[in-house]
Design a protein around this motif. Sequence first.
Motif, PDB file in Angstrom:
ATOM      1  N   ASP A  73       2.337   1.794  -3.476  1.00  0.00           N
ATOM      2  CA  ASP A  73       1.442   2.118  -4.356  1.00  0.00           C
ATOM      3  C   ASP A  73       0.904   3.528  -4.185  1.00  0.00           C
ATOM      4  O   ASP A  73       0.773   4.308  -5.194  1.00  0.00           O
ATOM      5  N   GLU A  74       0.899   3.846  -2.940  1.00  0.00           N
ATOM      6  CA  GLU A  74       0.317   5.468  -2.540  1.00  0.00           C
ATOM      7  C   GLU A  74       1.587   6.454  -2.803  1.00  0.00           C
ATOM      8  O   GLU A  74       0.998   7.620  -3.304  1.00  0.00           O
ATOM      9  N   ASP A  79       0.793  -1.073  -0.036  1.00  0.00           N
ATOM     10  CA  ASP A  79      -0.081  -0.017   0.064  1.00  0.00           C
ATOM     11  C   ASP A  79       0.787   1.129  -0.010  1.00  0.00           C
ATOM     12  O   ASP A  79       0.643   2.171  -0.714  1.00  0.00           O
TER      13      ASP A  79
END
Length: 302
Positions: free
Chosen positions: A48-49, A45
């Motif tokens: 990805d962010e 995560d």
Amino acid sequence: MSQAVYLIDASVWIFRAWFSISDAMTGPGGMPVNAFYGYAGFLLDVIDEENPINMAVAFDESLTSSYRNEIFPAYKANRELPPPELEAQFGLCRRFTAALGISEMASPRYEADDIIGTLARLQREQGRSCVVVTRDKDLTQVMKPGDEFWDYSGRRRLAYGQIANAFGVLPERMADFLALTGDPVDNIPGVPGVGKKTATVLLTEFESLEHLYQDLPRVKELPLRGAARIFDKLSQHKEDAMLARRLTVIADDMPLEGVNVARSAPNLELLLEVLDEAGLGGRLRRRSEALHAAYAGEPPGP
């Protein structure tokens, strides 16, 4: 794509997953893989962010062998060691991190906080700001202007200038704050009778613990309830406070010279090997494959 270096306190997220995800999630050998599953998802995560160019993950290995145990043998003596079902998952987490192309490190003598503190100093010397990814307020003390404290699961990001409002004291005074109040989580006693509100007032008036003790009689003049009693407690427990300060300060001088925090290409073969060992496929496998494909064998650029 972020130019800052992201410094991740792994244990926070591993333990969070261990307690929040059912241990009925098991691998082929019947061992739980819940902590690994939660940690792996969290790490993907973050990538990805933020897509960090520079990234490092610090793990705790010094549960009973930290240099702090030499200073104070009772340090963290109140904590139970991780059960075998959790300890085995730390290895999976470290291997998955490395397979993602991220620097991961641990030390038998220094804690993850010290790794992060040292990396923050080294990276700052190279002109990089730091994003410290943790929920542990202790780590605010490594921050300087331009840095961020990121509580990922709490969806809270704090700049250096917001730390005092959030936690009561400036980042530079957090170790002193913890020395005064004590830290029950780490079995650090502190000064009896000095709570968070009192410590906040003291460290607003005094620049540091050293300055406080250099001008201790002035405490009796402060607008504190029971100021005379607090003065007495501080006088009686000076040695305890100074000892606690040696435990609460995060080291920034451990031997980590030459560490490369630049992300490299994910190793899909190793990623899938770890996931297969854990008996996990599905979403984590698809995300690992997608990250590898997106990376295309080239390091991320500005």
